[in-house]
Design a protein around this motif. Structure first.
Motif, mmCIF file in Angstrom:
data_model
loop_
_atom_site.group_PDB
_atom_site.id
_atom_site.type_symbol
_atom_site.label_atom_id
_atom_site.label_comp_id
_atom_site.label_asym_id
_atom_site.label_seq_id
_atom_site.Cartn_x
_atom_site.Cartn_y
_atom_site.Cartn_z
ATOM 1 N N SER A 127 43.783 -27.973 60.319
ATOM 2 C CA SER A 127 43.474 -26.856 59.471
ATOM 3 C C SER A 127 44.575 -26.838 58.232
ATOM 4 N N PHE A 128 45.612 -27.169 58.417
ATOM 5 C CA PHE A 128 46.530 -27.252 57.359
ATOM 6 C C PHE A 128 46.097 -28.171 56.447
ATOM 7 N N GLN A 129 45.803 -29.542 56.849
ATOM 8 C CA GLN A 129 45.119 -30.633 55.840
ATOM 9 C C GLN A 129 44.065 -29.860 54.948
ATOM 10 N N ASN A 130 43.014 -29.280 55.732
ATOM 11 C CA ASN A 130 41.866 -28.508 54.956
ATOM 12 C C ASN A 130 42.517 -27.518 53.860
ATOM 13 N N LEU A 131 43.776 -26.655 54.630
ATOM 14 C CA LEU A 131 44.228 -25.652 53.706
ATOM 15 C C LEU A 131 44.669 -26.308 52.015
ATOM 16 N N ILE A 132 45.294 -27.517 52.454
ATOM 17 C CA ILE A 132 45.867 -28.121 51.245
ATOM 18 C C ILE A 132 44.699 -28.441 50.442
ATOM 19 N N LYS A 133 43.706 -29.027 50.755
ATOM 20 C CA LYS A 133 42.356 -29.355 50.111
ATOM 21 C C LYS A 133 41.914 -28.100 49.368
ATOM 22 N N VAL A 134 41.683 -26.873 49.989
ATOM 23 C CA VAL A 134 41.365 -25.687 49.555
ATOM 24 C C VAL A 134 42.196 -25.144 48.241
ATOM 25 N N PHE A 135 43.689 -25.215 48.515
ATOM 26 C CA PHE A 135 44.341 -24.853 47.243
ATOM 27 C C PHE A 135 44.570 -25.830 46.059
ATOM 28 N N ASN A 136 44.201 -27.393 46.423
ATOM 29 C CA ASN A 136 43.785 -28.145 45.368
ATOM 30 C C ASN A 136 42.677 -27.896 44.507
ATOM 31 N N SER A 137 41.677 -27.535 45.123
ATOM 32 C CA SER A 137 40.517 -27.220 44.661
ATOM 33 C C SER A 137 40.546 -25.967 43.739
ATOM 34 N N MET A 138 41.054 -24.755 44.504
ATOM 35 C CA MET A 138 41.606 -23.822 43.737
ATOM 36 C C MET A 138 42.493 -23.990 42.214
ATOM 37 N N ARG A 139 43.233 -25.029 42.440
ATOM 38 C CA ARG A 139 44.212 -25.007 41.409
ATOM 39 C C ARG A 139 43.500 -25.786 40.397
ATOM 40 N N ILE A 140 42.661 -26.656 40.663
ATOM 41 C CA ILE A 140 41.784 -27.573 39.326
ATOM 42 C C ILE A 140 40.697 -26.685 38.949
ATOM 43 N N SER A 141 40.236 -25.645 39.520
ATOM 44 C CA SER A 141 39.243 -24.811 39.192
ATOM 45 C C SER A 141 39.201 -24.259 37.959
ATOM 46 N N VAL A 142 38.036 -24.369 37.068
ATOM 47 C CA VAL A 142 38.194 -23.641 35.604
ATOM 48 C C VAL A 142 38.312 -22.101 35.834
ATOM 49 N N GLN A 143 37.684 -21.415 37.005
ATOM 50 C CA GLN A 143 37.453 -20.234 37.209
ATOM 51 C C GLN A 143 38.625 -19.627 38.212
ATOM 52 N N LYS A 144 39.739 -20.459 38.450
ATOM 53 C CA LYS A 144 40.668 -20.358 39.583
ATOM 54 C C LYS A 144 41.336 -18.867 39.752
ATOM 55 N N GLY A 145 41.875 -18.544 38.443
ATOM 56 C CA GLY A 145 42.508 -17.249 38.266
ATOM 57 C C GLY A 145 44.056 -17.709 38.624
ATOM 58 N N THR A 146 44.797 -16.761 38.757
ATOM 59 C CA THR A 146 46.449 -16.957 39.211
ATOM 60 C C THR A 146 46.652 -17.187 40.684
ATOM 61 N N ILE A 147 47.277 -17.925 41.220
ATOM 62 C CA ILE A 147 47.571 -17.882 42.527
ATOM 63 C C ILE A 147 48.920 -18.004 42.828
ATOM 64 N N ILE A 148 49.313 -17.290 43.925
ATOM 65 C CA ILE A 148 50.716 -17.159 43.940
ATOM 66 C C ILE A 148 50.883 -17.516 45.853
ATOM 67 N N VAL A 149 51.583 -18.671 46.339
ATOM 68 C CA VAL A 149 51.725 -18.758 47.685
ATOM 69 C C VAL A 149 53.179 -18.688 48.093
ATOM 70 N N ILE A 150 53.313 -17.897 49.211
ATOM 71 C CA ILE A 150 54.596 -17.982 49.879
ATOM 72 C C ILE A 150 54.778 -18.838 50.715
#
Length: 245
Positions: free
Chosen positions: A171-194
């Motif tokens: 699940s963690f490996q998929n989570l990294i993929k999700v965050f990577n996808s969000m990071r490079i998305s044109v419409q990602k908005g601002t993301i903050i992760v603790i």
């Protein structure tokens, strides 16, 4: 942009007042991926809750798109475009996953659309779309469903409080993929992760280090991560995950 000016937070701990956050000043730019890290008990999750509106600061101001939101609660901030994923996801007995996604998106999602959000967080959609959000789901499943609801909201500003907590390695490996996808998305908005996880720190545009209730360092991952690794007073990024089945 979200700006924190002189934010402090005091709480009653064992009958004594304790200052959890001390004069925090931050400017979080649009369309950036931030990771907040630091020692346990340093105030990271408290900071996330104050940004989301779950907690109100003892002093200071918070501005979102130049609007003072210091005294607005979580519901009002959600309407303005701030999304929050809890460290321990909330359960909703009797509510199906599809219904929860509809609520998050504020519209009726087709099965295909709802399954798309579930697929993004590594869940086999056909097995989950009609499941109830209750104790029949594991902690890792609940965490991924909650992240899917944040994605469905398409917020301007997304906050994830230790999203890796309680999930398995796959699940963690998929989570990294999700965050990577969000990071490079044109419409990602601002993301903050603790997070303490090095792989999440590595994909950050900027890292913010909080220690003893203060921001002690901030900058690019290339600049800050080596400083974290060599500083014994800071919590080291780790790779240990709960191997939940």
């Amino acid at each position: 942009m979200l700006e924190l000016k002189n934010i402090s937070f005091k709480a009653n701990v064992n009958g004594q007042e304790k200052e959890i956050l001390k004069d925090i000043n931050l400017k979080l730019e649009n369309d950036k991926f931030y990771v907040v890290t630091g020692p346990n008990g340093s105030g990271k999750s408290t900071l996330a809750k104050i940004i989301a509106g779950i907690l109100l600061p003892s002093s200071g101001k918070i501005f979102f798109d130049d609007f003072d939101i210091t005294h607005t609660g979580i519901t009002e901030r959600a309407k303005m475009g701030l999304g929050y994923a809890f460290q321990q996801p909330v359960k909703f007995k009797g509510m199906k996953v599809h219904d929860l996604l509809n609520i998050a998106a504020k519209k009726e999602l087709s099965v295909e659309q709802a399954c798309g959000y579930l697929g993004e967080v590594g869940l086999c959609a056909k097995n989950y779309i009609s499941r109830e959000v209750d104790n029949s789901l594991s902690g890792g499943e609940l965490k991924r469903i909650e992240i899917a609801t944040v994605l469905a909201k398409e917020p301007k500003f997304s906050i994830f409080d230790e999203p890796e907590a309680g999930i398995d390695l796959w699940s963690f490996q998929n989570l990294i993929k999700v965050f990577n996808s969000m990071r490079i998305s044109v419409q990602k908005g601002t993301i903050i992760v603790i997070s303490h996880q090095e792989r999440i720190l590595n994909i950050a545009d900027k890292i913010i280090v909080v220690a003893d209730g203060r921001v002690t360092m901030q900058g690019s991952a290339e600049t800050i991560l080596p400083e974290i690794m060599k500083n014994d007073t800071l919590a080291k990024p780790c790779c240990k995950l709960n191997m939940e089945q």
